[in-house]
Scaffold this active site. Structure first.
Site, short mmCIF file in Angstrom:
data_model
loop_
_atom_site.label_atom_id
_atom_site.label_comp_id
_atom_site.label_asym_id
_atom_site.label_seq_id
_atom_site.Cartn_x
_atom_site.Cartn_y
_atom_site.Cartn_z
N LYS A 113 41.57 96.72 57.44
CA LYS A 113 40.88 95.51 56.97
C LYS A 113 39.78 95.90 55.99
O LYS A 113 39.32 97.06 55.95
CB LYS A 113 40.31 94.72 58.13
CG LYS A 113 39.22 95.44 58.97
CD LYS A 113 37.81 95.31 58.44
CE LYS A 113 36.80 96.03 59.33
NZ LYS A 113 35.56 96.41 58.65
N ASP B 19 36.26 95.11 66.93
CA ASP B 19 37.24 94.83 65.87
C ASP B 19 38.68 94.71 66.38
O ASP B 19 39.56 94.25 65.66
CB ASP B 19 37.23 95.94 64.80
CG ASP B 19 36.07 95.79 63.82
OD1 ASP B 19 35.48 94.69 63.77
OD2 ASP B 19 35.77 96.76 63.10
#
Length: 293
Positions: free
Chosen positions: A11, A137
């Site tokens: 990401k 995350d």
């Protein structure tokens, strides 16, 4: 013997704001995260003994209980009282310790893979709850896409992501940044400039990439750049070479630039990769972990 192959995606952050700190030391954040099509390939095979064995193409990651994938496999096993082992093979493409959630993404892939191999039939929501025990995350990495993340990063609101037409140039300098250390240097009461996340979400919705690129902001960047000026140098090279905007992802040291066309991104890549070998041109991606045949 049961086995499964998965893609585990990286990401980037289009913004990071730090709003405060909880009693347990976790920071309260508000940030926009976007999955990109840079991924590790993971293969999980069941073992009849009780061992968790990790193998990898990378010599930069631990292959023992210090790896988040080991912790993920062990957590699933203990939570559901499963008396089997696994062998995990990681073909690493995502730079390590880069601010791109590579380790979290790998852990997410283990949760998704073992859910299938062991027929646990867990919902995405349940997988996200388990993932949060491994790291803030991990829940995002399971489904990916684009989200506004708040809380400690676990409260996820899906938003429209970057247009597929946008080219993303990613460059990771050869240095290590400690996320913990960077966050410890942040005093949320004295942050002078913050991202306007609602404005950025509107830019994404209207596919106004130029305005998005000009207004992306990461409050951690000042701290990391102070320690590692090369981050600013990479951003400057990108903006001098037709990037609409460039910014550090996560706590660094990876820098990304947004480009209107692939040709410009590839030209800048050829300049950067003379000095930084971990340089990639990618697109955004709507998926997180993908089961890959």
């Amino acid at each position: 013997m049961n086995s499964i192959k998965l893609k585990s995606r990286a990401k980037i952050n289009l913004s990071i704001d730090v709003l405060g700190k909880r009693q347990d030391g976790y920071h309260l954040v508000e940030m926009i995260m976007q999955t990109i099509d840079l991924y590790d390939l993971i293969e999980i095979s069941e073992r009849e003994d009780n061992q968790i064995i990790i193998k990898s193409t990378s010599n930069e990651i631990p292959l023992d209980c210090n790896n988040l994938v080991y912790k993920a496999a062990d957590l699933i096993r203990n939570t559901f009282d499963i008396n089997k082992g696994v062998e995990i093979y990681i073909k690493k493409n995502i730079p390590v310790a880069a601010g791109m959630a590579g380790g979290s993404s790998n852990a997410a892939a283990i949760l998704v893979g073992l859910n299938k191999i062991w027929n646990l039939n867990l919902s995405d929501q349940k997988l996200e709850e388990i993932g949060l025990k491994l790291g803030a995350d991990v829940p995002f990495c399971i489904n990916g896409g684009a989200v506004l993340a708040s809380g400690i990063g676990e409260e996820l609101t899906p938003i429209k992501g970057l247009s597929k037409d946008v080219c993303i140039l990613v460059c990771k300098p050869d240095l290590f940044v400690s996320t913990k250390e960077i966050y410890e240097c942040i005093d949320s009461k004295h942050i002078e400039k913050r991202p306007n996340n609602q404005f950025l979400i509107d830019c994404l919705k209207n596919e106004n990439t130029r305005q998005l690129a000009e207004n992306m902001f990461n409050v951690l960047e000042e701290v990391t750049v102070d320690k590692h000026p090369v981050i600013q140098q990479i951003e400057d090279i990108m903006t001098r070479n037709k990037a609409l905007g460039a910014m550090m992802s996560g706590s660094g040291p990876t820098v990304f630039g947004l480009y209107e066309n692939r040709e410009d991104a590839l030209k800048c890549k050829s300049i950067l990769e003379k000095q930084f070998k971990q340089t990639f041109v990618v697109a955004c991606e709507e998926k997180g972990v993908e089961v890959n045949g």
